[in-house]
Design an enzyme around this catalytic site. Structure first.
Site, PDB file in Angstrom:
ATOM      1  N   SER A 113     117.300 -17.191  50.665  1.00 25.28           N
ATOM      2  CA  SER A 113     116.034 -16.473  50.864  1.00 25.28           C
ATOM      3  C   SER A 113     116.250 -15.285  51.800  1.00 25.28           C
ATOM      4  CB  SER A 113     115.010 -17.413  51.504  1.00 25.28           C
ATOM      5  OG  SER A 113     113.868 -16.707  51.949  1.00 25.28           O
ATOM      6  N   TYR A 150     112.454 -23.883  58.012  1.00 27.35           N
ATOM      7  CA  TYR A 150     112.855 -23.396  56.678  1.00 27.35           C
ATOM      8  C   TYR A 150     113.892 -22.273  56.780  1.00 27.35           C
ATOM      9  CZ  TYR A 150     112.312 -21.048  52.131  1.00 27.35           C
ATOM     10  OH  TYR A 150     112.531 -20.454  50.909  1.00 27.35           O
TER      11      TYR A 150
END
Ligand code: NAD
Ligand code: MG
Length: 298
Positions: free
Chosen positions: A190, A203
């Site tokens: 990401s 995360y």
């Protein structure tokens, strides 16, 4: 004569732009209940035999980015196993129907990858159904936005780490003895690996770990002829985001800050997953490809 020229596409206006409706769902969320429904390439992706004969296992293949990869892989000639959670059966059923409509074999294996035992059994079952595995896409992920580190529970932290770090470790470890030279492993990282948001503390760390996974394992497996690469998406319109990945206020303006002014759709990432799996990319290993609408790294 038929006009075979493709029209130029303006990426700014190709897909829905914010504002979006607030639309909370319980995690993991169902793609078919989103508004607008995400585009996973159902109508648009056209294959050309790039993955003919390949056997792919894709985690999180029921929806979002994994579903876009599953559709594209099937249309490029691969047989595909998708893994997902039992609550997502309706999304998974749609994906299997699309794989079969492409003339390929599609198998749905539900189960929770936070269990090491299940990860081992997933790989065994996938290899048995496909007759081997030569593409492994570690794509499933958990993202829960929490404003303060003080409000991240040990259980929540553990679930994020188990899903995003342990599961790819367990699945890859189980798959490795089965992977032939020429096989490809692809991780979904990401932009959060490079530009962590304040409310994605746990995360973001896992997504940075996914980059290190790619960079380290590519070196380890290079001599065996197994390539390891990653994809680092920016904001993409998927169930992950509307089911707790972002606060609902952020869903309304999701993707607005990117230079393209909108979130990506899963379909826009499919060709990257194909490219990284395709043997023609034989010198590409240890790389992370970005698709973030003009912001982010790499
Ligand atoms: P998604 O919700 O469509 O896919 C995530 C999938 O993870 C779910 O469909 C679910 O099947 C699976 N999953 C979650 N927990 C699981 C568990 N315990 N056991 C088995 N499966 C589990 O959303 P997505 O955005 O397509 O997510 C795919 C990947 O993309 C994730 O790794 C995510 O971190 C990454 N990513 C997404 C974005 C984005 O903006 N959507 C941006 C960057 C990276
Ligand atoms: Mg899903």
């Amino acid at each position: 004569m038929e006009n075979t020229q493709k029209p130029l596409v303006n990426p700014v206006t190709r897909y829905p732009q914010p504002p979006f409706e607030k639309q909370p769902q319980e995690a993991p969320g169902i793609a078919s209940k989103m508004s607008p429904v995400p585009d996973h390439g159902e109508e648009s992706y056209k294959g050309s035999g790039r993955l003919s004969g390949r056997k792919a296992l894709i985690t999180g293949g029921d929806s979002g980015i994994g579903r876009a990869a599953a559709i594209a892989y099937a249309r490029e000639g691969a047989d595909v196993v998708i893994n997902y959670l039992p609550e997502e059966q309706s999304d998974a059923d749609e994906v299997i129907a699309l794989i079969e409509a492409a003339g390929q074999k599609g198998y749905a294996i539900a189960g929770d990858i936070t269990s090491e035992e299940f990860c081992k059994s997933l790989v065994e079952q996938a290899a048995a159904r496909l007759g081997g595995i030569d593409i492994l896409v570690n794509n499933a992920g958990r993202q829960h936005a929490v404003d303060s580190i003080l409000d991240i529970t040990t259980e929540g932290f553990d679930a994020t780490i188990k899903t995003n770090i342990y599961a790819p470790f367990w699945i890859t470890k189980a798959a490795l003895p089965l992977l032939p030279a020429g096989a490809a492993i692809i991780s979904t990282s990401s932009v959060q690996a490079y530009e962590p948001s304040e409310n994605l503390f746990d995360y973001a760390q896992t997504k940075a770990a996914n980059v290190a996974f790619v960079k380290s394992l590519a070196k380890q497996l290079g001599p065996k002829g197994i390539r390891v690469n990653g994809v680092a998406p920016g904001p993409v319109w998927t169930p992950l985001q509307i089911s707790g990945g972002q606060p609902q206020d952020a869903i309304v303006k999701f993707g607005e800050v990117t230079p393209l002014g909108r979130p990506g759709q899963p379909a826009e990432l499919a060709s990257i997953y194909v490219e990284l799996a395709d043997s023609n990319s034989s010198y590409t290993t240890g790389q992370v490809y970005g698709a973030a609408g003009g912001s982010g790294n790499p």
